[in-house]
Scaffold this active site. Structure first.
Site, mmCIF file in Angstrom:
data_model
loop_
_atom_site.group_PDB
_atom_site.id
_atom_site.type_symbol
_atom_site.label_atom_id
_atom_site.label_comp_id
_atom_site.label_asym_id
_atom_site.label_seq_id
_atom_site.Cartn_x
_atom_site.Cartn_y
_atom_site.Cartn_z
ATOM 1 N N ARG A 15 0.813 -1.231 0.000
ATOM 2 C CA ARG A 15 0.000 0.000 0.000
ATOM 3 C C ARG A 15 0.840 1.273 0.000
ATOM 4 N NH1 ARG A 15 -2.916 -3.159 3.578
ATOM 5 N NH2 ARG A 15 -4.767 -4.015 2.605
ATOM 6 N N LYS B 21 2.730 11.501 -10.764
ATOM 7 C CA LYS B 21 1.849 10.677 -11.611
ATOM 8 C C LYS B 21 2.603 9.416 -11.982
ATOM 9 C CE LYS B 21 -0.900 13.818 -14.380
ATOM 10 N NZ LYS B 21 -1.310 13.968 -15.782
ATOM 11 N N GLU C 106 9.083 19.635 -24.379
ATOM 12 C CA GLU C 106 8.445 19.938 -23.080
ATOM 13 C C GLU C 106 9.077 21.198 -22.465
ATOM 14 O OE1 GLU C 106 5.792 18.312 -22.071
ATOM 15 O OE2 GLU C 106 5.909 16.429 -23.201
ATOM 16 N N LYS D 6 7.332 23.162 -13.283
ATOM 17 C CA LYS D 6 6.540 21.964 -12.945
ATOM 18 C C LYS D 6 6.237 21.943 -11.449
ATOM 19 C CE LYS D 6 4.859 17.686 -13.693
ATOM 20 N NZ LYS D 6 4.857 16.491 -14.505
ATOM 21 N N GLU E 160 -4.468 17.389 -10.216
ATOM 22 C CA GLU E 160 -4.971 17.771 -11.533
ATOM 23 C C GLU E 160 -6.471 18.054 -11.542
ATOM 24 O OE1 GLU E 160 -3.484 15.273 -14.673
ATOM 25 O OE2 GLU E 160 -4.214 16.625 -16.210
ATOM 26 N N ARG F 182 -3.240 22.340 -13.149
ATOM 27 C CA ARG F 182 -2.327 21.349 -13.741
ATOM 28 C C ARG F 182 -2.668 21.039 -15.206
ATOM 29 N NH1 ARG F 182 0.448 16.396 -10.259
ATOM 30 N NH2 ARG F 182 1.669 15.624 -11.991
ATOM 31 N N ASN G 7 -0.885 20.374 -20.218
ATOM 32 C CA ASN G 7 -1.272 19.636 -21.419
ATOM 33 C C ASN G 7 -1.210 20.492 -22.676
ATOM 34 O OD1 ASN G 7 -1.803 17.077 -20.282
ATOM 35 N ND2 ASN G 7 -3.599 17.965 -19.318
ATOM 36 N N HIS H 280 -0.688 18.998 -26.031
ATOM 37 C CA HIS H 280 -0.917 17.558 -25.880
ATOM 38 C C HIS H 280 -2.259 17.107 -26.459
ATOM 39 C CE1 HIS H 280 2.530 17.989 -23.310
ATOM 40 N NE2 HIS H 280 2.532 16.702 -22.977
ATOM 41 N N HIS I 30 -1.637 14.046 -28.613
ATOM 42 C CA HIS I 30 -2.141 12.694 -28.314
ATOM 43 C C HIS I 30 -2.909 12.115 -29.490
ATOM 44 C CE1 HIS I 30 -1.932 13.369 -23.695
ATOM 45 N NE2 HIS I 30 -0.866 12.729 -24.138
ATOM 46 N N HIS J 123 6.691 11.044 -28.364
ATOM 47 C CA HIS J 123 5.701 11.881 -27.694
ATOM 48 C C HIS J 123 6.055 13.378 -27.839
ATOM 49 C CE1 HIS J 123 2.903 13.230 -24.652
ATOM 50 N NE2 HIS J 123 3.901 13.740 -23.957
HETATM 51 N N1 NAD Z 1 4.353 10.741 -15.013
HETATM 52 C C1 NAD Z 1 4.260 11.802 -15.769
HETATM 53 O O1 NAD Z 1 3.876 12.883 -15.304
HETATM 54 C C2 NAD Z 1 4.670 11.703 -17.203
HETATM 55 C C3 NAD Z 1 4.838 12.864 -17.966
HETATM 56 C C4 NAD Z 1 5.267 12.741 -19.279
HETATM 57 C C5 NAD Z 1 5.538 11.481 -19.818
HETATM 58 N N2 NAD Z 1 5.351 10.370 -19.051
HETATM 59 C C6 NAD Z 1 5.663 9.030 -19.575
HETATM 60 O O2 NAD Z 1 7.045 8.984 -19.864
HETATM 61 C C7 NAD Z 1 7.282 8.006 -20.859
HETATM 62 C C8 NAD Z 1 8.290 8.527 -21.852
HETATM 63 O O3 NAD Z 1 9.494 8.764 -21.168
HETATM 64 P P1 NAD Z 1 10.847 9.121 -21.939
HETATM 65 O O4 NAD Z 1 10.559 10.090 -23.020
HETATM 66 O O5 NAD Z 1 11.815 9.468 -20.880
HETATM 67 O O6 NAD Z 1 11.220 7.780 -22.683
HETATM 68 P P2 NAD Z 1 11.844 6.379 -22.199
HETATM 69 O O7 NAD Z 1 11.739 6.193 -20.762
HETATM 70 O O8 NAD Z 1 11.236 5.346 -23.099
HETATM 71 O O9 NAD Z 1 13.388 6.542 -22.584
HETATM 72 C C9 NAD Z 1 13.719 6.737 -23.938
HETATM 73 C C10 NAD Z 1 14.876 5.844 -24.364
HETATM 74 O O10 NAD Z 1 16.103 6.375 -23.907
HETATM 75 C C11 NAD Z 1 16.868 5.377 -23.223
HETATM 76 N N3 NAD Z 1 17.618 6.111 -22.219
HETATM 77 C C12 NAD Z 1 17.126 6.749 -21.131
HETATM 78 N N4 NAD Z 1 18.068 7.460 -20.518
HETATM 79 C C13 NAD Z 1 19.218 7.262 -21.199
HETATM 80 C C14 NAD Z 1 20.544 7.741 -21.055
HETATM 81 N N5 NAD Z 1 20.858 8.646 -20.119
HETATM 82 N N6 NAD Z 1 21.472 7.301 -21.924
HETATM 83 C C15 NAD Z 1 21.148 6.438 -22.919
HETATM 84 N N7 NAD Z 1 19.909 5.977 -23.137
HETATM 85 C C16 NAD Z 1 18.948 6.393 -22.274
HETATM 86 C C17 NAD Z 1 15.844 4.395 -22.731
HETATM 87 O O11 NAD Z 1 16.396 3.122 -22.552
HETATM 88 C C18 NAD Z 1 14.811 4.425 -23.855
HETATM 89 O O12 NAD Z 1 15.193 3.569 -24.899
HETATM 90 C C19 NAD Z 1 5.932 7.644 -21.443
HETATM 91 O O13 NAD Z 1 5.571 6.363 -20.993
HETATM 92 C C20 NAD Z 1 4.995 8.682 -20.865
HETATM 93 O O14 NAD Z 1 3.685 8.189 -20.663
HETATM 94 C C21 NAD Z 1 4.938 10.461 -17.762
#
Ligand code: NAD
Length: 365
Positions: A121, A143, A185, A229, A239, A243, A247, A250, A254, A267
């Site tokens: 939990r 999130k 972003e 942020k 949100e 918040r 978006n 987005h 999306h 993305h």
């Molecule tokens: N929680 C939130 O508020 C929030 C906000 C925006 C996006 N997201 C989520 O984030 C995800 C996307 O995250 P992302 O864009 O970081 O992509 P990701 O986590 O898929 O990473 C992108 C790629 O880079 C590689 N990588 C990461 N760091 C590295 C480094 N320092 N050196 C070499 N390779 C590296 C990873 O292995 C991967 O192949 C989505 O699932 C999205 O839904 C969440």
């Protein structure tokens, strides 16, 4: 080292931006009165680069460390991967006082956060983001979640980290396309919140590759973006209001991602296109000046992000996809639209024919 505080009613936390800070991870964590057991969660690519350094630092600070690598990629952001993580948590006998450390991009961060939110939990989670996107966005704000076969991030929980450690030096190994996607972003924060950041970005000759961006600008980018942020999350943790402005870009982004089966664009690339479309909608509705929209679009181009919709995209399909957006309320599509650099408003009063016409003008020829 730069320190930013995320002020929340139940538990505030610090974001530390510290070059080479990865080697101090254990020291930072020992100030938080956590239990001894730590599970470091990463993926094989990131672990190969940075896993050992994190483990050494944690062990030196007296933590008992186990590690687990999630399979890399968005398609493994599933409950099945979480189940395997729970198995490790059980095997290592993680307790209520134990901590999961997410070392990775948004995928690792969201999944580790979700596992930590639900194991016993809720146990502690520390975010150590390694992509630009995760540093400025997903690691902050609590999130967490995984995808359902029918849609992205449909399963999740709010679970704030106890601490966020950003070591900008890890960006050196990040693929260029990922860097640019994160820059979308960053530009977003300039448009919605921080005119200073926007001006700083305009002052840089390059935004498209880390090696061409000066170190002090990277530090400013991280500081302004994380502060933006943190401000927004502190004002609206769950949100229910402000918040929503995060978006920006987005709504369209999306829809483009979903119509292209999440395979054509990153993305951040889709968000870049979404900002161009939203900017144009704001101009047509008389909310924003043409001159400032063009300044925004110039930043998006400087980051080598796409500004046109993919060739052959079906506009009616886009309108349909917009109706399915999580943010649709009573059938009306909600848009975040700028009124000046650093200021936006949220509206559901955008006529469908305006959206249709602007999308038509923005298809790649
Ligand atoms: N929680 C939130 O508020 C929030 C906000 C925006 C996006 N997201 C989520 O984030 C995800 C996307 O995250 P992302 O864009 O970081 O992509 P990701 O986590 O898929 O990473 C992108 C790629 O880079 C590689 N990588 C990461 N760091 C590295 C480094 N320092 N050196 C070499 N390779 C590296 C990873 O292995 C991967 O192949 C989505 O699932 C999205 O839904 C969440």
């Amino acid at each position: 080292m730069t320190s930013i505080n995320v002020n929340l009613p139940n538990q505030s936390y610090e974001i530390a931006i510290a070059p080479a800070g990865l080697d101090q991870l254990g020291e930072y964590m020992s100030q938080l009165q956590l239990g001894k057991k730590v599970l470091l969660v990463s993926n094989p690519v990131i672990f190969k680069h940075y896993g050992e350094r994190a483990i050494v630092s944690l062990k030196n600070a007296g933590f008992e460390v186990a590690s687990h690598n999630l399979p890399p990629g968005e398609r493994y952001k599933t409950l099945n991967s979480i189940q395997k993580l729970y198995d490790v948590a059980l095997q290592k006998r993680l307790e209520r006082s134990s901590t999961m450390v997410a070392l990775g991009g948004g995928v690792v961060g969201d999944m580790t956060g979700f596992a930590a939110a639900t194991w016993l939990r809720g146990i502690n989670v520390i975010q150590v983001p390694t992509t630009l996107l995760a540093m400025v966005d997903s690691a902050i704000g609590g999130k967490t979640g995984v995808n359902h076969p029918q849609g992205k991030n449909l399963i999740g929980a709010f679970h704030q980290p106890r601490f966020v450690l950003i070591d900008p030096e890890v960006l050196k190994t990040l693929p260029v396309r990922e860097f640019r996607a994160g820059m979308a972003e960053v530009i977003k924060y300039g448009v919605i919140w921080s005119a200073e950041l926007f001006t700083r970005l305009e002052g840089s000759k390059h935004l498209d590759q880390l090696r061409y961006v000066k170190t002090d600008l990277i530090n400013d980018i991280l500081t302004y973006s994380c502060q933006a942020k943190a401000d927004v999350v502190a004002a609206d943790e769950k949100e229910s209001g402000l918040r929503t402005i995060l978006n920006y870009g987005h709504t369209i982004g999306h829809a483009v991602e979903s119509l292209t089966q999440y395979s054509l664009l990153k993305h951040g690339e889709a968000v870049g296109i979404g900002m161009v479309v939203a900017g144009q909608i704001a101009v047509e509705l008389g909310l924003w000046s043409q001159e400032e929209t063009e300044r925004q679009n110039a930043l998006i181009k400087k980051a080598s992000l796409p500004t046109k919709l993919p060739q052959g995209l079906d506009i009616d399909g886009m309108i349909g996809a917009l109706q399915l957006d999580k943010k649709v309320q009573s059938g009306k599509v909600r848009f975040v639209l700028p009124t000046e650099v650093g200021v936006v408003k949220v509206t559901d009063e955008v006529p469908t024919d305006t959206i249709h016409r602007i999308l038509g003008q923005m298809i790649h020829e």
